[in-house]
Structure formats: C-alpha cells, structure tokens
Design a protein around this motif. Structure first.
Motif: not given
Length: 351
Positions: A216-238
């Motif tokens: 968690i950071s001020e404008n992002a929420f990232n999480f790992s997934d067993d099906k993916q080698k790279s994390a999901y990168q979600l950005e905060k929306a307005r």
C-alpha cells in the motif's frame, strides 16, 4: 460640520468600534484546533482521536494512523493492462493480467476497534461476481514494531459496494458473525514510502492456503497472485460527476442534458445511445503519453460498433475538471462533490 468636528466624531466612532470588537473577541469562545489526524471533512475518526488523550503514541500506532488515512478509495489496474498489450506486441512472453477493480472502505465499531478495513474485488468489469471480499482488523503490535492483521473472509461473496448498496450492513458486523470465516493472519510493516503485508504461514488452518502479500502506498494498492509472476498494480481512482448534452432539434435551448453520471478517472466508462441510434461509450483515463513522456488525463467518445475514437480531450492528471464540445455532443465532468453535483443539476445546458 466643520472639518475639525468631523475628525473628532470619526475618532470617537473608531474608538467605540475597537472597544466593542475587543469585548466580542474576549466573549467569543475560541475554536479548538482539530485533534491530530482529524480534519473538518473527515467522517471517520482516526486512531489519534480514539485513544486516551495526552499520551505518547507508539510507533505502530502512528503507522496505523497514517495507513488508515491513505488506504481507503477505489483502485483499478487499467493502466497495467495497457503496458501488458505493449509487451505482447514487442514479443515479450508474459501472461496478461486480469482487469481488477478493488474498493477499500474503513470503518470503526467497538467490535473491530479503530483499525477495520473492508475490501471488495471484482474482475473483468463484472460487478456481479466478487472474487475477493474480506475484512481486515488491524492491530498495532508494539513488540513486533509492526501492525498485525486478522483476516476475515466472507463465506458467501456478494456485491455490496459494486452495486451501490448501503455500507451499514458491513459496518455493523462483528468478528463472530456467521457471515465471516477466519483467514490467515498477516504482518504489515513499513516499506519505503508505503507498507508491505505478508501472510503469517503458521496462522493458516487451511492446507491449500498460499502465501499472499500486498503493498500500500498513497496512490497505489498492489498484490501478488499465484497465477502471475508479476504483481497486480492498481492505481487509486477519483470519482467525477458528468453531464452529457445533445443538440436540441426543436425550439428553445441549444442542447438538452440526457445523462447525469458518475465515472472513475482510472478506466471508467459509460455506454449510451446517441439520438441517431449509434451505440457510444464515454471513457476516462489517467494514462502515460509516450509522445509527451508524461501522464495525461484523457476523456474520449468511442463508437462501439466500429471501435473508433470519435473525439477525445486531455489535460493535467491532477485536473478536477475536463470536457469537450465539438457541436454534436457536449460533455462536462467535474470532480464529484456535493457542490459540483448541485451546480450541474442547476446548470442550463445551453450556458
């Protein structure tokens, strides 16, 4: 009246005004400054306002206070999908990520304490199928110098925020509710300018439970997934509120407002029918401009049949207003506030 008399009268008036003003200032109760972490617009108290006053806060308590302030909001990985497509075109052998949308809400009641967070996730724009629905109870751990997370998953996942239903049902739950089941506990620590949470393996009672982590950071929420080698990168929306106007073919105002909508600036979209029968889509994104080498805030109209962009407009990524008017349609979008919604409802379409 002679000039000298005028000056004397003026001085007497000013002296009387200053005396009255001073007495009023003394009698008027001084407004107390907000507590640490509290703002006039805040509807949820933060940790610093819910514990014993006048005591020193521990390091984990301060971290929890900051975390609860930055985490809430809407998150989407639409930008990540754009870079996935570029990788694929360049021949990079990488699996594309799913489109993921996550809603985060914080709440407080005596059952979960000051650090309770609700998470609701759906994928591929399908709001009817919830892929993750959990409550995180965050507890400051002085010994660990970290934050411990007790995880509760919903036994039956149903859309609540995705459907716009009331949040009251969630905010009144207890850890012993029959709607919830225990999940693996987690430990959350500071990582750079944000936080990193990892599963505590020995807390898992289900053998097939995999290690899960998120950041968690001020404008992002990232999480790992067993099906993916790279994390999901979600950005905060307005959230923006928009009005869509069409030309008026009859006498009177030049345009008619047909739609008042809410749309998110991180991949939000709204489908509508143009007066001539064409199916169109209004889209909104904060995206990376390769030509300008910077982020750009974009809205556009797409013809759904041809998948062709008919018009688009752009501005600074932090802008709180955007729109266009090419003559055959007019769109005005303002950051969603009570005041802006009211102004749009009262605005004459032809103005």
């Amino acid at each position: 009246m002679k000039p000298i008399k005028k000056i004397v009268v003026t001085l007497i008036f000013l002296m009387g005004f200053l005396i009255c003003f001073g007495q009023e200032k003394e009698n008027k109760p001084s407004s107390s400054s907000p507590e640490m972490g509290e703002t006039s617009k805040s509807t949820i108290k933060r940790l610093a306002t819910t514990v014993e006053p006048n005591r020193k806060f521990s390091y984990p308590e301060r971290e929890l206070d900051y975390l609860m302030h930055i985490w809430k909001g809407e998150y989407d990985n639409v930008e990540q999908l754009g870079f996935d497509k570029i990788q694929k075109k360049e021949g990079v052998n990488a699996k594309e990520h799913d489109r993921v949308h996550v809603s985060i809400r914080q709440f407080q009641n005596s059952n979960f304490g000051v650090g309770a967070v609700y998470l609701e996730e759906y994928r591929e724009n399908n709001k009817n199928v919830i892929t993750r629905q959990s409550i995180y109870q965050l507890l400051p751990e002085d010994q660990e110098k970290a934050i411990k997370i007790k995880v509760f998953h919903f036994k039956e996942k149903k859309p609540i925020l995705a459907k716009g239903d009331s949040f009251d049902v969630i905010s009144k739950l207890t850890p012993t509710s029959n709607l919830l089941k225990d999940g693996c506990s987690m430990i959350l620590r500071r990582s750079g300018d944000g936080f990193l949470a990892k599963t505590i393996a020995e807390s898992c009672t289900v053998k097939e439970a995999k290690e899960y982590q998120f950041s968690i950071s001020e404008n992002a929420f990232n999480f790992s997934d067993d099906k993916q080698k790279s994390a999901y990168q979600l950005e905060k929306a307005r959230c923006f509120t928009c009005m869509i106007d069409f030309p008026n073919e009859t006498n009177g105002r030049s345009t008619i407002t047909k739609h008042y909508i809410d749309i998110l600036d991180q991949g939000g979209s709204f489908k509508f029918e143009y007066p001539d029968g064409r199916n169109m889509l209004l889209g909104m994104r904060n995206t990376w401009s390769f030509g300008m080498h910077r982020e750009t805030f974009v809205i556009y109209i797409l013809d759904q049949k041809t998948n062709k962009t008919l018009i688009y407009s752009w501005g600074n990524p932090g802008a709180d207003r955007i729109g266009f008017n090419p003559g055959w349609i007019r769109v005005q979008c303002d950051i969603k506030t009570t005041r802006n919604v009211k102004l749009q409802q009262e605005l004459r379409p032809g103005s």
